[in-house]
Design a protein around this motif. Structure first.
Motif: not given
Length: 211
Positions: A185-186, A188, A190-192
């Motif tokens: 994940l990032n 924030d 969200t999916v990295k």
């Protein structure tokens, strides 16, 4: 949920509001939503706090156990979780002997690794089968060809499949196996990077050939 407590012991776990008789007094099911907790506690009804169940992808969760706290004025829920087997094991009868099928072959209980690898192979097959119509077209029309983009994509899917299976085989314990399902994940949230189990080559270059 609610719990009926008598003499500091759990008499009943009440999952849904219902009409209830306490000390010869009949109470409507509406009390469970209309009364305050102090009013419910006064007749022996207390809140039940939910417990944490295991992840059924990896664990078996026991039936719940409930504990009443008089000082806390509540009932807590607890579960025991047990890891599922990673590797295949021979099935056993109640007496400990090997379980055989009708042909006398050993029955095997598949572990999570085998199940995951089988699902991976099915996923790869589904992704590639979408282009089966191109093969049929070549069969019917010798002048037709399979686009190079499709050939490249299908090869990439086979490579992905092999890489996922290798990663599954390489998971030496449950922690490593679970990590294969965890997205990077990032900051924030969200999916990295999509987790290894579900990371396949994008079909963006072959969308025009999907059927």
């Amino acid at each position: 949920m609610w719990a009926l407590i008598k003499d500091n012991k759990i008499e009943e776990i009440i999952r849904f509001p219902k009409t209830i008789v306490l000390d010869d007094v009949k109470h409507s099911k509406k009390i469970f939503t209309a009364w305050t907790w102090d009013e419910l506690n006064a007749i022996g009804i207390y809140t039940v706090e939910a417990g944490t169940v295991g992840d059924d992808r990896f664990e078996v969760t026991s039936q719940p156990t409930y504990t009443y706290s008089a000082s806390g004025k509540k009932v807590t829920t607890a579960y025991t979780t047990t890891d599922k087997a990673l590797n295949d094991v021979n099935a056993k009868n109640a007496d400990g002997s090997d379980t055989k099928d009708a042909d006398g072959n050993q029955v095997v209980n598949y572990g999570l690794k085998t199940i995951a690898k089988n699902k991976t192979k099915i996923s790869a097959n589904v992704l590639i089968k979408r282009f089966g119509w191109l093969v049929q077209r070549v069969t019917m029309d010798s002048s037709a060809t399979i686009p190079s983009a499709v050939i490249t994509y299908c090869a990439a899917i086979r490579t992905d499949c092999a890489a996922i299976i290798t990663a599954i085989d390489g998971a030496s314990n449950m922690t490593a196996f679970k990590a294969l399902y965890a997205n990077e994940l990032n900051e924030d949230g969200t999916v990295k990077t999509v987790n290894r189990i579900n990371r396949w080559t994008t079909d963006s270059t072959v969308k025009d050939y999907l059927r």
